[in-house]
Design a protein around this motif. Structure first.
Motif, PDB file in Angstrom:
ATOM      1  N   TYR A 225      21.418  38.707  -9.761  1.00 14.91           N
ATOM      2  CA  TYR A 225      21.660  39.493  -9.600  1.00 14.91           C
ATOM      3  C   TYR A 225      23.153  39.450  -9.800  1.00 14.91           C
ATOM      4  O   TYR A 225      23.722  38.740  -9.424  1.00 14.91           O
ATOM      5  CB  TYR A 225      21.747  40.341  -8.459  1.00 14.91           C
ATOM      6  CG  TYR A 225      22.356  41.707  -7.971  1.00 14.91           C
ATOM      7  CD1 TYR A 225      21.528  42.470  -8.699  1.00 14.91           C
ATOM      8  CD2 TYR A 225      23.578  41.605  -6.821  1.00 14.91           C
ATOM      9  CE1 TYR A 225      22.271  44.225  -7.968  1.00 14.91           C
ATOM     10  CE2 TYR A 225      23.733  42.846  -6.818  1.00 14.91           C
ATOM     11  CZ  TYR A 225      23.182  44.374  -7.710  1.00 14.91           C
ATOM     12  OH  TYR A 225      23.523  45.624  -7.282  1.00 14.91           O
TER      13      TYR A 225
ATOM     14  N   THR B  75      26.352  47.536 -11.977  1.00 17.84           N
ATOM     15  CA  THR B  75      25.413  46.291 -12.286  1.00 17.84           C
ATOM     16  C   THR B  75      25.530  45.937 -13.236  1.00 17.84           C
ATOM     17  O   THR B  75      26.206  46.611 -14.900  1.00 17.84           O
ATOM     18  CB  THR B  75      24.457  46.617 -12.301  1.00 17.84           C
ATOM     19  OG1 THR B  75      23.818  47.914 -12.648  1.00 17.84           O
ATOM     20  CG2 THR B  75      23.919  47.631 -10.689  1.00 17.84           C
TER      21      THR B  75
ATOM     22  N   THR C 252      18.451  39.890  -2.303  1.00 12.75           N
ATOM     23  CA  THR C 252      18.933  38.865  -3.015  1.00 12.75           C
ATOM     24  C   THR C 252      19.065  37.579  -2.559  1.00 12.75           C
ATOM     25  O   THR C 252      18.338  36.821  -3.056  1.00 12.75           O
ATOM     26  CB  THR C 252      19.184  38.679  -4.671  1.00 12.75           C
ATOM     27  OG1 THR C 252      19.506  39.652  -5.359  1.00 12.75           O
ATOM     28  CG2 THR C 252      19.949  37.692  -5.294  1.00 12.75           C
TER      29      THR C 252
ATOM     30  N   TRP D  75      23.477  35.016  -7.040  1.00  9.60           N
ATOM     31  CA  TRP D  75      24.162  36.523  -7.820  1.00  9.60           C
ATOM     32  C   TRP D  75      25.118  35.937  -7.396  1.00  9.60           C
ATOM     33  O   TRP D  75      26.173  35.147  -7.491  1.00  9.60           O
ATOM     34  CB  TRP D  75      23.753  37.274  -6.444  1.00  9.60           C
ATOM     35  CG  TRP D  75      24.982  37.330  -4.631  1.00  9.60           C
ATOM     36  CD1 TRP D  75      24.989  36.470  -4.034  1.00  9.60           C
ATOM     37  CD2 TRP D  75      26.139  37.229  -5.001  1.00  9.60           C
ATOM     38  NE1 TRP D  75      25.657  35.982  -3.201  1.00  9.60           N
ATOM     39  CE2 TRP D  75      26.763  37.260  -3.541  1.00  9.60           C
ATOM     40  CE3 TRP D  75      26.673  38.723  -5.529  1.00  9.60           C
ATOM     41  CZ2 TRP D  75      28.145  36.975  -2.767  1.00  9.60           C
ATOM     42  CZ3 TRP D  75      28.869  38.949  -4.693  1.00  9.60           C
ATOM     43  CH2 TRP D  75      28.656  38.089  -4.044  1.00  9.60           C
TER      44      TRP D  75
END
Length: 109
Positions: free
Chosen positions: A42, A54, A72, A79
């Motif tokens: 992510y 995102t 996540t 991430w």
């Protein structure tokens, strides 16, 4: 045509195994360096204290970004974020995390 110049730091980024802070002057390509070289589950660019973008360029609320980061991490995922300080200063701080996804206690200031 977009031009991407390879950097010496790319191999170091690929080898990251724990919580790492990458910092430097503005507009020097830190976010691009991470996005192109770090295997992550992510990625989110924090635009301000209310919104984020995102990896697929969706604009979302900061609370939704924080929720996704927590999910996540819960799954043991990796991430990355640009403008991480916006998450930390938000009313729902994540705290310090390791890139491997395991939460760690921040050191005392």
């Amino acid at each position: 045509m977009r031009l991407y110049i390879r950097r010496l730091e790319e191999e170091k980024i690929r080898k990251i195994k724990n919580w790492t802070l990458i910092y430097g002057r503005r507009k020097t390509g830190k976010s691009t360096l991470v996005k192109k070289n770090l295997q992550m589950d992510y990625y989110v660019l924090i635009t301000d204290s209310n919104s984020a973008i995102t990896a697929d360029d969706k604009v979302i609320k900061i609370d939704d970004a924080i929720k996704e980061v927590k999910e996540t991490l819960h799954k043991g995922g990796v991430w990355a974020s640009s403008n991480f300080h916006e998450i930390v200063s938000n009313s729902q701080p994540l705290g310090f995390t390791r890139v491997t996804g395991k939460p760690v206690t921040p050191p005392p200031l």
